[in-house]
Write a protein that holds these residues in place. Structure first.
Motif, PDB file in Angstrom:
ATOM      1  N   ALA A 101       0.936  -1.217  -0.034  1.00 52.84           N
ATOM      2  CA  ALA A 101       0.019   0.102   0.048  1.00 52.84           C
ATOM      3  C   ALA A 101       0.645   1.098  -0.010  1.00 52.84           C
ATOM      4  O   ALA A 101       0.704   2.171  -0.647  1.00 52.84           O
ATOM      5  CB  ALA A 101      -0.807  -0.031   1.144  1.00 52.84           C
ATOM      6  N   LEU A 102       1.925   1.218   0.670  1.00 51.60           N
ATOM      7  CA  LEU A 102       2.927   2.541   0.828  1.00 51.60           C
ATOM      8  C   LEU A 102       3.522   2.820  -0.479  1.00 51.60           C
ATOM      9  O   LEU A 102       3.713   3.859  -0.932  1.00 51.60           O
ATOM     10  CB  LEU A 102       3.885   2.109   1.779  1.00 51.60           C
ATOM     11  N   LEU A 103       3.781   1.579  -1.230  1.00 52.25           N
ATOM     12  CA  LEU A 103       4.474   1.582  -2.302  1.00 52.25           C
ATOM     13  C   LEU A 103       3.479   2.356  -3.598  1.00 52.25           C
ATOM     14  O   LEU A 103       3.854   3.169  -4.221  1.00 52.25           O
ATOM     15  CB  LEU A 103       4.865   0.288  -3.136  1.00 52.25           C
ATOM     16  N   ALA A 104       2.192   1.951  -3.428  1.00 54.78           N
ATOM     17  CA  ALA A 104       1.005   2.309  -4.342  1.00 54.78           C
ATOM     18  C   ALA A 104       1.026   3.934  -3.814  1.00 54.78           C
ATOM     19  O   ALA A 104       0.656   4.447  -4.917  1.00 54.78           O
ATOM     20  CB  ALA A 104      -0.175   1.631  -3.847  1.00 54.78           C
ATOM     21  N   ILE A 105       0.984   4.359  -2.830  1.00 56.12           N
ATOM     22  CA  ILE A 105       0.772   5.719  -2.246  1.00 56.12           C
ATOM     23  C   ILE A 105       1.862   6.601  -2.850  1.00 56.12           C
ATOM     24  O   ILE A 105       1.747   7.752  -3.540  1.00 56.12           O
ATOM     25  CB  ILE A 105       0.592   5.707  -1.015  1.00 56.12           C
ATOM     26  N   ILE A 106       2.918   5.856  -3.021  1.00 57.56           N
ATOM     27  CA  ILE A 106       4.493   6.688  -3.274  1.00 57.56           C
ATOM     28  C   ILE A 106       4.270   6.843  -4.948  1.00 57.56           C
ATOM     29  O   ILE A 106       4.555   7.997  -5.866  1.00 57.56           O
ATOM     30  CB  ILE A 106       5.484   5.909  -3.093  1.00 57.56           C
ATOM     31  N   LEU A 107       3.821   5.721  -5.728  1.00 55.00           N
ATOM     32  CA  LEU A 107       3.845   5.706  -6.936  1.00 55.00           C
ATOM     33  C   LEU A 107       2.759   6.425  -7.646  1.00 55.00           C
ATOM     34  O   LEU A 107       2.848   7.039  -8.836  1.00 55.00           O
ATOM     35  CB  LEU A 107       3.710   4.145  -7.463  1.00 55.00           C
ATOM     36  N   GLY A 108       1.790   6.666  -6.793  1.00 51.18           N
ATOM     37  CA  GLY A 108       0.616   7.224  -7.324  1.00 51.18           C
ATOM     38  C   GLY A 108       0.580   8.556  -6.965  1.00 51.18           C
ATOM     39  O   GLY A 108      -0.457   9.435  -6.883  1.00 51.18           O
ATOM     40  N   ALA A 109       1.665   9.137  -6.072  1.00 48.31           N
ATOM     41  CA  ALA A 109       1.806  10.525  -5.539  1.00 48.31           C
ATOM     42  C   ALA A 109       0.576  10.903  -4.753  1.00 48.31           C
ATOM     43  O   ALA A 109       0.047  11.974  -4.672  1.00 48.31           O
ATOM     44  CB  ALA A 109       2.007  11.682  -6.723  1.00 48.31           C
ATOM     45  N   GLY A 110       0.329   9.726  -3.916  1.00 44.12           N
ATOM     46  CA  GLY A 110      -0.561  10.135  -2.849  1.00 44.12           C
ATOM     47  C   GLY A 110      -2.135  10.009  -3.136  1.00 44.12           C
ATOM     48  O   GLY A 110      -3.072   9.783  -2.407  1.00 44.12           O
ATOM     49  N   GLN A 111      -2.294   9.691  -4.561  1.00 46.08           N
ATOM     50  CA  GLN A 111      -3.645   9.619  -5.038  1.00 46.08           C
ATOM     51  C   GLN A 111      -3.539   8.228  -6.063  1.00 46.08           C
ATOM     52  O   GLN A 111      -4.015   8.633  -7.323  1.00 46.08           O
ATOM     53  CB  GLN A 111      -4.436  10.738  -5.460  1.00 46.08           C
ATOM     54  N   PRO A 112      -3.395   7.235  -5.855  1.00 48.64           N
ATOM     55  CA  PRO A 112      -3.208   6.237  -6.927  1.00 48.64           C
ATOM     56  C   PRO A 112      -4.605   5.694  -7.021  1.00 48.64           C
ATOM     57  O   PRO A 112      -5.785   5.675  -6.340  1.00 48.64           O
ATOM     58  CB  PRO A 112      -2.713   5.070  -5.926  1.00 48.64           C
ATOM     59  N   ASP A 113      -4.537   5.288  -8.517  1.00 45.06           N
ATOM     60  CA  ASP A 113      -5.940   4.596  -8.849  1.00 45.06           C
ATOM     61  C   ASP A 113      -5.843   2.973  -8.731  1.00 45.06           C
ATOM     62  O   ASP A 113      -4.843   2.665  -8.301  1.00 45.06           O
ATOM     63  CB  ASP A 113      -6.336   5.069 -10.292  1.00 45.06           C
ATOM     64  N   VAL A 114      -6.706   2.348  -9.074  1.00 43.60           N
ATOM     65  CA  VAL A 114      -6.714   0.737  -9.103  1.00 43.60           C
ATOM     66  C   VAL A 114      -5.723   0.390  -9.723  1.00 43.60           C
ATOM     67  O   VAL A 114      -4.940  -0.660  -9.140  1.00 43.60           O
ATOM     68  CB  VAL A 114      -8.115   0.217  -9.157  1.00 43.60           C
ATOM     69  N   HIS A 115      -5.642   0.821 -11.119  1.00 45.72           N
ATOM     70  CA  HIS A 115      -4.471   0.326 -11.705  1.00 45.72           C
ATOM     71  C   HIS A 115      -2.985   0.463 -11.216  1.00 45.72           C
ATOM     72  O   HIS A 115      -2.115  -0.414 -11.110  1.00 45.72           O
ATOM     73  CB  HIS A 115      -4.337   0.724 -13.262  1.00 45.72           C
ATOM     74  N   THR A 116      -2.897   1.704 -10.477  1.00 41.42           N
ATOM     75  CA  THR A 116      -1.471   1.970 -10.089  1.00 41.42           C
ATOM     76  C   THR A 116      -1.126   0.946  -8.811  1.00 41.42           C
ATOM     77  O   THR A 116      -0.165   0.566  -8.572  1.00 41.42           O
ATOM     78  CB  THR A 116      -1.408   3.440  -9.513  1.00 41.42           C
ATOM     79  N   VAL A 117      -2.518   0.719  -7.859  1.00 41.22           N
ATOM     80  CA  VAL A 117      -2.368  -0.036  -6.894  1.00 41.22           C
ATOM     81  C   VAL A 117      -1.847  -1.636  -7.217  1.00 41.22           C
ATOM     82  O   VAL A 117      -1.019  -2.159  -6.487  1.00 41.22           O
ATOM     83  CB  VAL A 117      -3.453  -0.413  -6.133  1.00 41.22           C
ATOM     84  N   GLU A 118      -2.675  -2.024  -8.239  1.00 39.86           N
ATOM     85  CA  GLU A 118      -2.319  -3.277  -8.819  1.00 39.86           C
ATOM     86  C   GLU A 118      -0.700  -3.384  -9.245  1.00 39.86           C
ATOM     87  O   GLU A 118      -0.093  -4.583  -9.210  1.00 39.86           O
ATOM     88  CB  GLU A 118      -3.249  -3.729  -9.967  1.00 39.86           C
ATOM     89  N   PHE A 119      -0.202  -2.613  -9.954  1.00 41.60           N
ATOM     90  CA  PHE A 119       1.011  -2.324 -10.390  1.00 41.60           C
ATOM     91  C   PHE A 119       2.277  -2.427  -8.970  1.00 41.60           C
ATOM     92  O   PHE A 119       3.027  -3.279  -9.361  1.00 41.60           O
ATOM     93  CB  PHE A 119       1.236  -1.181 -11.228  1.00 41.60           C
ATOM     94  N   ALA A 120       1.765  -1.708  -8.094  1.00 41.44           N
ATOM     95  CA  ALA A 120       2.507  -1.671  -7.179  1.00 41.44           C
ATOM     96  C   ALA A 120       2.775  -3.040  -6.255  1.00 41.44           C
ATOM     97  O   ALA A 120       3.750  -3.645  -6.002  1.00 41.44           O
ATOM     98  CB  ALA A 120       2.053  -0.584  -6.021  1.00 41.44           C
ATOM     99  N   GLY A 121       1.228  -3.975  -6.079  1.00 43.08           N
ATOM    100  CA  GLY A 121       1.514  -5.037  -5.742  1.00 43.08           C
ATOM    101  C   GLY A 121       2.100  -5.887  -6.471  1.00 43.08           C
ATOM    102  O   GLY A 121       2.972  -6.927  -5.990  1.00 43.08           O
ATOM    103  N   ALA A 122       2.040  -5.850  -7.822  1.00 37.11           N
ATOM    104  CA  ALA A 122       2.736  -6.785  -8.614  1.00 37.11           C
ATOM    105  C   ALA A 122       4.426  -6.727  -8.806  1.00 37.11           C
ATOM    106  O   ALA A 122       5.018  -7.586  -8.870  1.00 37.11           O
ATOM    107  CB  ALA A 122       2.271  -6.670 -10.234  1.00 37.11           C
ATOM    108  N   ILE A 123       4.829  -5.265  -8.524  1.00 40.40           N
ATOM    109  CA  ILE A 123       6.221  -4.882  -8.747  1.00 40.40           C
ATOM    110  C   ILE A 123       6.822  -5.263  -7.319  1.00 40.40           C
ATOM    111  O   ILE A 123       8.159  -5.422  -7.341  1.00 40.40           O
ATOM    112  CB  ILE A 123       6.430  -3.529  -9.181  1.00 40.40           C
ATOM    113  N   LEU A 124       6.200  -5.075  -6.319  1.00 40.40           N
ATOM    114  CA  LEU A 124       6.710  -5.439  -4.765  1.00 40.40           C
ATOM    115  C   LEU A 124       7.340  -6.596  -4.724  1.00 40.40           C
ATOM    116  O   LEU A 124       8.687  -6.356  -4.005  1.00 40.40           O
ATOM    117  CB  LEU A 124       5.580  -5.400  -3.909  1.00 40.40           C
TER     118      LEU A 124
END
Length: 832
Positions: A101-124
Motif C-alpha cells: 500500500a505504501l508503494l502504491a501511495i508513493i507511485l500514485g503521488a498520494g492519490q493512486p488509482d486501482v491500476h497503480t495499486v495493482e502495479f505496486a502490488g505486482a512489482i513489490l
C-alpha cells in the motif's frame, strides 16, 4: 622527475577505487540479472492491458493492499466477504500488505488509482527479491570470501525456487519472509563474527565505556532483532525462525564445552537479538493484537510476546547452565542431554497446566512437518521427493533448483569436512545448522524450497570456487586472452631477436621462447571443464525461469471468463471496500477458487483459500439430496454456485477427504497391467453419479429443480471432441416454479425443456415426479421460457409426458414465476 612521481602517486590512488568500483559494478550487474529474471512474466501478465496475478493467495493479498491503500495505515482485519455469511478474522500479519500500500501511495503521488495499486502490488515481490541479493552476498562473503559472495548472489539471482516466489505478479508474503529472515540472519552472523574478533565476553561488557570493541556485535545483534520483529509482523510462522537462534546457541555451546571454549559471546549475541526482537515486537504488534489477553499462534496476539519471553528465558538458562558446566568441568555430553530433558519436562508441564499453549506448539511442529487436517490436501505441502500419491519423483527438486541441488549437496559435504576441525568458526557452524534446518523444511514440504534457495546458492558458489581453483580456471582464461592478443607480437619480437643475436645466442633464445610458449599455452581440458560447470549451474536455472514466465497466468481462460461474467452480470453486492457489514448473498465453490471469486468476481465466497467454510462446501458438493443441498445454500444465503471440471474429477478426492468420506465410496480403484506397465484405473460408482457436483457439472443440473445453469465458459475442443481446457459453469439458486396437475395414478410425469447455453451449446432439461394414488403430481423447475438474450435461454416451451404418452405442451413459465416460486396449474387438453 617530480612530474613522474606525481603521476605515479595519482595512478596508485586510483587503483583502490577501481577495485571497489569493480565489486560494486559486479553487484549491480547481478541486481540487473535478478531484476530481468523476475520480470520475465511481465508480458504474459499484462497481455490484456490490465494486470493478472499468479497463484491463489496473491489475489487476497491484493484485496488487502487495495483496502489498505485507501485506508492507510489501517489494514483489513475482519472480512465479511470470506467465510460468508459469517465473515472471517484474517490471520495474516499486515506488514507485507502495508509495504504494498505504501508503494502504491508513493507511485500514485498520494492519490493512486486501482491500476497503480495493482502495479505496486505486482512489482513489490520483484523489488524485495532483488534486495535479498544484498544479505545473500554479505552472508556468503562473511562465511567464505567475497568471490563466493558474488557467485552466490549470482546463483541466487537466477535460482528458480526464489525467482518463482518473487516474479512480477506473485503478490505473496513468501518473498518478504525470505528477505526479512535472511537480513536478520545476516546481521546475526556479522554479530558472531565481530564477537569472535573482539573476544566478546561478560567481562568485556563491564568495560564497554572505555573499550568500544563490544559495541559493534551488540549493534548487529540488535538490528537482527529488529528484522526478526518485522518478520513476526509479516508471517505467523516467524516464531520458529526466531527459535532457531536458541537451537543454534545450544549446539554452539555444546561444541564450545567440548573444545574448552567459553560461550559468553554466543549467549550475549543471542540474548541481545531476542531482547531487541521482544522490544520491537511489542509496539509493532500492539495495534494489531486481538482484544483482551487472548493467546493465538494463528493471529498476531500476546502469544508472540509471551513466546519471545520464553525464548529469552531459555537463552539465559542455557547461558547459566553452560557457565556452571564449564566451571565444574563437566563432561560436555551432559549439557545437551539435560537440556533436552528440561525441554521435554517443559512440554509436559504445558500439557498439564496450559493445554492451549501446548496445542499451539504441537500444531506448529505438525505444520512444519507437513501434517494437519487441511495441509494433507495441499499439493505444495507434499514432501520434496514425493508426488501427492506418495510416489517418488524428481520433478519437485528439478523444478525448484535445476541441477544446483547436486552442486549444493557436494558443497555441503565439503563444508562438513572442513568443519571437522576443532577450530571451526561460530558463523560457519551457524550456517551449517541453518542449512540443515531449511533442508528439513524443504524435504518435508516442497513449498519451503524458496527458503532453502539461499543456502543452495551459497553452497553452490562455495563448490564452484573450490572446483574453479583446482582447475586454475581464472589463470587459464587469462592465458587464452593473452594468447589471442599477443601471439603476433610475440612472434615478431622473437624474429627480431634472432636476427640481431649470434647463432649461439639465437639457439638459447629459441629454447627459452619455446619453454615460455608451452607455459603460456591454455589447458583446454580445464577450460572446457570450467565452462561445463558454469553451464551446469546457470543454464538449467535460466531455462526453468523462462518456463515459469510462459506459464505465469494462474487463472485459466474458463475461470477468467466466468469471473468477469459474475462481476458484470450478477446483482452487485454491498460493502466490497468496507467489509464490516454482511453483503446480500454469497457464492459457493471449492475453497481453491474463493480468493478469485472475491477479488476478480467481487462477490462474497463461502469458502476460500484460508480453508474457511470447507465443510459446508464439501457437504453441498457431495450430497445426493437436492433437499439437503437446498438447506445448505439457504442457511448460507448462497445465490450462485460455481463448478469446474477439476472439482468433478481431479480435486474430487480432496473434497471427499474434507467431507470425512473415502474416495472408495465413489470410485472402484484398481491397479491393472497395461502395455507400459502397471497403471491405476478408477471406475465411477453409482454414488458418484448421485453427487451434487456431478449432477451440476456433468449433467448441467438437468434433474434439479432449484439450480439453473446461467453461464458456462467457452471450450476449445480437439478434432475428436475432447476438451482441451477446464470448463467452468455458474448455476443460480432459485425458488423455482411448480408445475402441478393430474395424470394416471403412480405414473411418472416428466417435464421437458430445450435450452441453449451462452456458448450456443444445445441441451435438454428434464425433471420428473411420480403421480400419487390420486394422480396428483408436482414438478419444480428452475428455467423460465422468456427470452434472456445471449445467456442460457429456453428454445422451446415446457412439455409434459406421462410415461411415453404426451400430456400437454406449450407451457409458458415466466421469470417472475421462477424467482417467486409460483405454482402453475397444468391441465391436459380435452381428449388427451
Amino acid at each position: 622527475m617530480i612530474i613522474t612521481n606525481n603521476i605515479t602517486r595519482i595512478s596508485e590512488t586510483k587503483k583502490i577505487p577501481k577495485k571497489i568500483n569493480l565489486g560494486i559494478i559486479s553487484l549491480l550487474i547481478v541486481f540487473m540479472i535478478a531484476f530481468l529474471m523476475r520480470m520475465l512474466s511481465y508480458a504474459s501478465l499484462t497481455a490484456d492491458g490490465g494486470i493478472t496475478f499468479t497463484g491463489y493467495d496473491e489475489f487476497y493479498h491484493m484485496r488487502r493492499i487495495l483496502y489498505t491503500t485507501f485506508n492507510f495505515p489501517s489494514f483489513l482485519n475482519f472480512d465479511t466477504y470470506i467465510n460468508y455469511p459469517y465473515g472471517f478474522e484474517v490471520g495474516w500479519p499486515p506488514f507485507f500488505d502495508l509495504l504494498g500500500a505504501l508503494l502504491a501511495i508513493i507511485l500514485g503521488a498520494g492519490q493512486p488509482d486501482v491500476h497503480t495499486v495493482e502495479f505496486a502490488g505486482a512489482i513489490l515481490p520483484v523489488l524485495l527479491g532483488v534486495l535479498t541479493i544484498i544479505p545473500v552476498y554479505v552472508i556468503a562473503a562473511s562465511i567464505f570470501n567475497r568471490k563466493t559472495g558474488l557467485v552466490g548472489a549470482l546463483v541466487f539471482a537466477v535460482l528458480p525456487a526464489h525467482v518463482y516466489i518473487s516474479r512480477f505478479g506473485t503478490v505473496d508474503h513468501h518473498v518478504a519472509e525470505v528477505f526479512l529472515s535472511t537480513v536478520a540472519y545476516a546481521f546475526f552472523i556479522l554479530a558472531l563474527k565481530q564477537a569472535g574478533e573482539s573476544k566478546l565476553s561478560s567481562g568485556s561488557l563491564k568495560n564497554i565505556s572505555s573499550d568500544k570493541k563490544p559495541v559493534k556485535p551488540l549493534v548487529y545483534s540488535a538490528v537482527s532483532g529488529l528484522f526478526f520483529s518485522l518478520l513476526i509482523f509479516t508471517w505467523v510462522g516467524a516464531p520458529a525462525f526466531v527459535s532457531f537462534i536458541v537451537l543454534y546457541a545450544l549446539i554452539q555451546a555444546t561444541l564450545d564445552l567440548k573444545t574448552g571454549r567459553k560461550s559468553d559471546y554466543v549467549f550475549i549475541c543471542s540474548a541481545v537479538a531476542l531482547l531487541a526482537t521482544l522490544l520491537f515486537t511489542i509496539p509493532l504488534s500492539a495495534g494489531a493484537v486481538r482484544e483482551g489477553l487472548e493467546m493465538s499462534a494463528m493471529y498476531l496476539s500476546w502469544f508472540q510476546v509471551v513466546y519471545l519471553v520464553i525464548m529469552l528465558t531459555g537463552i539465559l538458562l542455557l547461558w547459566g547452565f553452560s557457565s556452571y558446566a564449564s566451571k565444574k568441568e563437566m563432561d560436555w555430553k551432559y549439557y545437551p542431554g539435560i537440556l533436552i530433558l528440561v525441554f521435554g519436562s517443559g512440554l509436559l508441564f504445558l500439557r498439564m497446566f496450559s493445554g492451549e499453549y501446548y496445542a499451539f506448539i504441537i500444531e506448529g511442529m505438525r505444520f512444519f512437518s507437513g501434517k494437519g487436517e487441511y495441509i494433507s490436501t495441499i499439493v505444495e505441502a507434499v514432501p520434496l521427493f514425493l508426488t501427492g500419491q506418495g510416489k517418488f519423483t524428481l520433478s519437485g527438486v528439478l523444478g525448484s533448483f535445476g541441477l544446483t541441488f547436486l552442486t549444493a549437496l557436494a558443497g555441503l559435504f565439503l563444508l562438513i569436512l572442513e568443519l571437522k576441525s576443532e577450530k571451526s568458526r561460530p558463523e560457519n557452524i551457524f550456517f551449517l545448522v541453518w542449512t540443515l534446518f531449511y533442508a528439513y523444511l524443504a524435504l518435508s514440504q516442497r513449498r519451503f524450497t524458496y527458503l532453502f534457495a539461499l543456502n543452495v546458492s551459497i553452497l553452490t558458489a562455495y563448490l564452484f570456487w573450490v572446483l574453479m581453483e583446482s582447475l586454475d580456471f581464472e589463470n587459464e582464461i587469462k592465458k587464452l586472452i593473452k594468447r589471442g592478443k599477443g601471439e603476433r607480437k610475440v612472434s615478431e619480437t622473437a624474429l627480431q631477436t634472432e636476427k640481431k643475436s649470434s647463432l649461439k645466442r639465437k639457439s638459447k633464445n629459441r629454447q627459452v621462447t619455446e619453454s615460455k610458449s608451452k607455459t603460456d599455452e591454455p589447458d583446454y581440458f580445464k577450460l572446457v571443464s570450467g565452462t561445463a560447470l558454469i553451464a551446469l549451474i546457470f543454464v538449467s536455472s535460466i531455462w526453468i525461469d523462462v518456463t515459469y514466465a510462459k506459464d505465469g497466468v494462474s487463472i485459466d481462460p474458463g475461470w477468467q471468463d466466468s469471473l468477469e461474467w459474475l462481476e458484470a452480470s450478477t446483482p452487485e453486492t454491498s460493502y466490497y471496500l468496507e467489509p464490516s457489514e454482511t453483503p446480500e448473498y454469497g457464492v459457493l465453490s471449492w475453497w481453491d477458487y474463493g480468493n478469485w471469486i472475491v477479488y476478480v468476481g467481487k462477490r462474497p465466497a463461502v469458502s476460500n483459500n484460508f480453508q474457511t467454510g470447507v465443510e459446508d462446501s464439501a457437504n453441498f458438493l457431495l450430497t445426493d439430496s437436492e433437499e439437503e443441498a437446498k438447506t445448505i445454500v439457504e442457511k448460507l444465503k448462497v445465490k450462485y454456485v460455481m463448478t469446474d471440471t477439476l472439482m468433478a474429477e481431479g480435486k474430487f478426492s480432496s473434497i471427499t477427504s474434507l467431507a470425512g468420506k473415502e474416495i472408495g465410496e465413489y470410485y472402484e480403484v484398481e491397479t491393472v497391467k497395461g502395455d507400459t506397465g502397471l497403471r491405476t484405473v478408477a471406475t465411477p460408482k453409482q454414488a458418484l453419479l448421485q453427487t451434487q457436483v456431478y449432477k451440476l457439472h456433468k449433467l448441467d443440473g438437468t434433474s434439479l429443480g432449484h439450480f439453473r445453469l446461467v453461464h458456462e465458459s467457452a471450450v476449445n475442443s480437439t478434432d475428436d471432441g475432447n476438451s482441451k481446457e477446464n470448463t467452468v459453469k455458474v448455476f443460480e439458486y432459485v425458488k423455482g416454479a411448480t408445475l402441478s396437475g393430474t395424470a394416471s395414478p403412480n405414473e411418472t410425469v416428466m417435464a421437458t425443456l430445450e435450452l441453449s447455453s451462452n456458448t450456443g451449446r444445445k441441451f435438454t432439461y428434464q425433471k420428473g415426479d411420480v403421480a400419487d394414488e390420486n394422480g396428483l403430481f408436482e414438478i419444480t423447475v428452475p428455467y423460465s421460457t422468456e427470452s434472456t438474450g445471449d445467456g442460457v435461454h429456453a428454445t422451446s416451451a415446457y412439455s409434459l409426458t406421462s410415461g411415453e404418452k404426451p400430456i400437454t405442451s406449450g407451457i409458458q413459465v415466466t421469470e417472475d414465476d421462477i424467482l417467486n416460486g409460483n405454482r402453475i396449474e397444468v391441465k391436459a387438453p380435452e381428449g388427451a
